[in-house]
Write a protein that holds these residues in place. Sequence first.
Motif, mmCIF file in Angstrom:
data_model
loop_
_atom_site.group_PDB
_atom_site.id
_atom_site.type_symbol
_atom_site.label_atom_id
_atom_site.label_comp_id
_atom_site.label_asym_id
_atom_site.label_seq_id
_atom_site.Cartn_x
_atom_site.Cartn_y
_atom_site.Cartn_z
ATOM 1 N N GLU A 193 0.813 -1.217 0.000
ATOM 2 C CA GLU A 193 0.000 0.000 0.000
ATOM 3 C C GLU A 193 0.850 1.272 0.000
ATOM 4 O O GLU A 193 0.351 2.358 -0.302
ATOM 5 C CB GLU A 193 -0.918 0.012 1.213
ATOM 6 C CG GLU A 193 -0.192 0.028 2.537
ATOM 7 C CD GLU A 193 -1.147 -0.063 3.727
ATOM 8 O OE1 GLU A 193 -0.692 0.176 4.864
ATOM 9 O OE2 GLU A 193 -2.330 -0.371 3.526
ATOM 10 N N ASP A 244 -3.623 -9.462 -7.945
ATOM 11 C CA ASP A 244 -4.812 -9.056 -7.200
ATOM 12 C C ASP A 244 -4.889 -9.894 -5.921
ATOM 13 O O ASP A 244 -5.502 -10.963 -5.893
ATOM 14 C CB ASP A 244 -6.065 -9.253 -8.057
ATOM 15 C CG ASP A 244 -7.330 -8.796 -7.343
ATOM 16 O OD1 ASP A 244 -7.201 -8.038 -6.356
ATOM 17 O OD2 ASP A 244 -8.431 -9.207 -7.747
ATOM 18 N N ILE A 245 -4.249 -9.409 -4.876
ATOM 19 C CA ILE A 245 -4.231 -10.103 -3.593
ATOM 20 C C ILE A 245 -4.861 -9.188 -2.554
ATOM 21 O O ILE A 245 -4.364 -8.080 -2.313
ATOM 22 C CB ILE A 245 -2.800 -10.476 -3.171
ATOM 23 C CG1 ILE A 245 -2.138 -11.355 -4.244
ATOM 24 C CG2 ILE A 245 -2.796 -11.188 -1.822
ATOM 25 C CD1 ILE A 245 -0.681 -11.646 -3.972
ATOM 26 N N GLN A 246 -5.942 -9.640 -1.951
ATOM 27 C CA GLN A 246 -6.633 -8.860 -0.928
ATOM 28 C C GLN A 246 -6.273 -9.418 0.443
ATOM 29 O O GLN A 246 -6.727 -10.490 0.828
ATOM 30 C CB GLN A 246 -8.147 -8.920 -1.163
ATOM 31 C CG GLN A 246 -8.591 -8.454 -2.538
ATOM 32 C CD GLN A 246 -8.210 -7.010 -2.813
ATOM 33 O OE1 GLN A 246 -8.294 -6.153 -1.929
ATOM 34 N NE2 GLN A 246 -7.800 -6.734 -4.044
ATOM 35 N N ALA A 247 -5.391 -8.707 1.144
ATOM 36 C CA ALA A 247 -4.968 -9.164 2.472
ATOM 37 C C ALA A 247 -4.430 -7.968 3.242
ATOM 38 O O ALA A 247 -3.795 -7.084 2.662
ATOM 39 C CB ALA A 247 -3.901 -10.243 2.348
ATOM 40 N N PRO A 248 -4.671 -7.911 4.542
ATOM 41 C CA PRO A 248 -4.133 -6.812 5.351
ATOM 42 C C PRO A 248 -2.616 -6.910 5.469
ATOM 43 O O PRO A 248 -2.052 -8.008 5.534
ATOM 44 C CB PRO A 248 -4.815 -6.991 6.711
ATOM 45 C CG PRO A 248 -5.172 -8.445 6.765
ATOM 46 C CD PRO A 248 -5.473 -8.843 5.349
ATOM 47 N N LEU A 302 -0.218 -6.512 3.382
ATOM 48 C CA LEU A 302 0.468 -7.242 2.321
ATOM 49 C C LEU A 302 1.852 -6.638 2.079
ATOM 50 O O LEU A 302 2.000 -5.418 1.944
ATOM 51 C CB LEU A 302 -0.360 -7.193 1.041
ATOM 52 C CG LEU A 302 0.199 -7.947 -0.172
ATOM 53 C CD1 LEU A 302 0.256 -9.442 0.100
ATOM 54 C CD2 LEU A 302 -0.666 -7.669 -1.412
ATOM 55 N N TYR A 362 5.309 -11.600 -3.114
ATOM 56 C CA TYR A 362 4.185 -10.971 -2.413
ATOM 57 C C TYR A 362 3.830 -11.872 -1.245
ATOM 58 O O TYR A 362 3.460 -13.036 -1.441
ATOM 59 C CB TYR A 362 3.001 -10.786 -3.349
ATOM 60 C CG TYR A 362 3.139 -9.578 -4.242
ATOM 61 C CD1 TYR A 362 2.500 -8.373 -3.931
ATOM 62 C CD2 TYR A 362 3.929 -9.615 -5.381
ATOM 63 C CE1 TYR A 362 2.641 -7.251 -4.731
ATOM 64 C CE2 TYR A 362 4.084 -8.503 -6.197
ATOM 65 C CZ TYR A 362 3.431 -7.328 -5.858
ATOM 66 O OH TYR A 362 3.588 -6.221 -6.643
ATOM 67 N N VAL A 416 1.822 -12.535 2.453
ATOM 68 C CA VAL A 416 0.712 -12.238 3.361
ATOM 69 C C VAL A 416 1.163 -12.599 4.779
ATOM 70 O O VAL A 416 1.333 -13.781 5.096
ATOM 71 C CB VAL A 416 -0.554 -13.038 2.990
ATOM 72 C CG1 VAL A 416 -1.675 -12.742 3.985
ATOM 73 C CG2 VAL A 416 -0.980 -12.726 1.566
#
Length: 266
Positions: A174, A193-197, A199, A219, A221
């Motif tokens: 981010e 496209d990886i959705q994780a807090p 990252l 990448y 997690v």
Amino acid sequence: MKSIKRYGVAALVVMALSACANTPRNAPVAEQEAVQPRAVATSAADTPHVTRVEDVIKGAILTGGLGGGIKLAGFWQSAPLPLPPGKWEVVMRKNYSRTWKTAPTKPTLRFLWVALKNQDPEAQIQWLDFSSNITTDRVGYIHEECAGDYEVLNDFGTTKSGFMERCGYAAYVEDHRPPFEFMVIPFPLPEPDIQAPNLLTVQLHAGYSGGRLTEWRFYVVPPAALQSAEQRKLAVARFLQETGDQIKEFLNNRPALLPDRLVFVP
């Protein structure tokens, strides 16, 4: 008597050539002494789980871990390019070339870039892409300064007089941190496209003059157990160090095992 002398000389020549074949060219004396016999790397490159570079195509499933990886071309560097443990789907592959105009012979090297997606949705490393020269040549490179405003930065003790260069960093995705200036992949890199807090992206530049010249991007997690930013920072710093150390093994033509997770550092 003359024929016996000729036979003895020939035998000595064969022995000398055999010894040279087990030492990577351009390696300094300290590295030569550390390199294991070439037969070790060759046996690892011939295991059933190693994929030939010709077979790395979109949709292929590659096996990581010790005994897996990718068999690149080249007689001298036979150890497979390592992948973290698990099954990895080839999402994209590109080939490109680079010409070294500063080298006396101005060689052109063929490079491979591959993007891989972990088939385990619960794995910490969800995406990996890398580039490497498929074949090798007597190509050196200009050492760049390993510096930048990143969450974690590691120059691995690189010196300008050394044959090997490693430089890596880690940052939160981010934060949109740009890659190193000497990342030389000549096209825009895709963003998975990886959705994780929290990252994280870990990038590493690692090369050996006259051998493999590589770029890496992971990448990651972080697990829920790493709750604080300081815990994540310590864990990713350890991950970067261990990854760089294992890639060093690969650059020295030895089988390598890349880590596949962040580990809590007390």
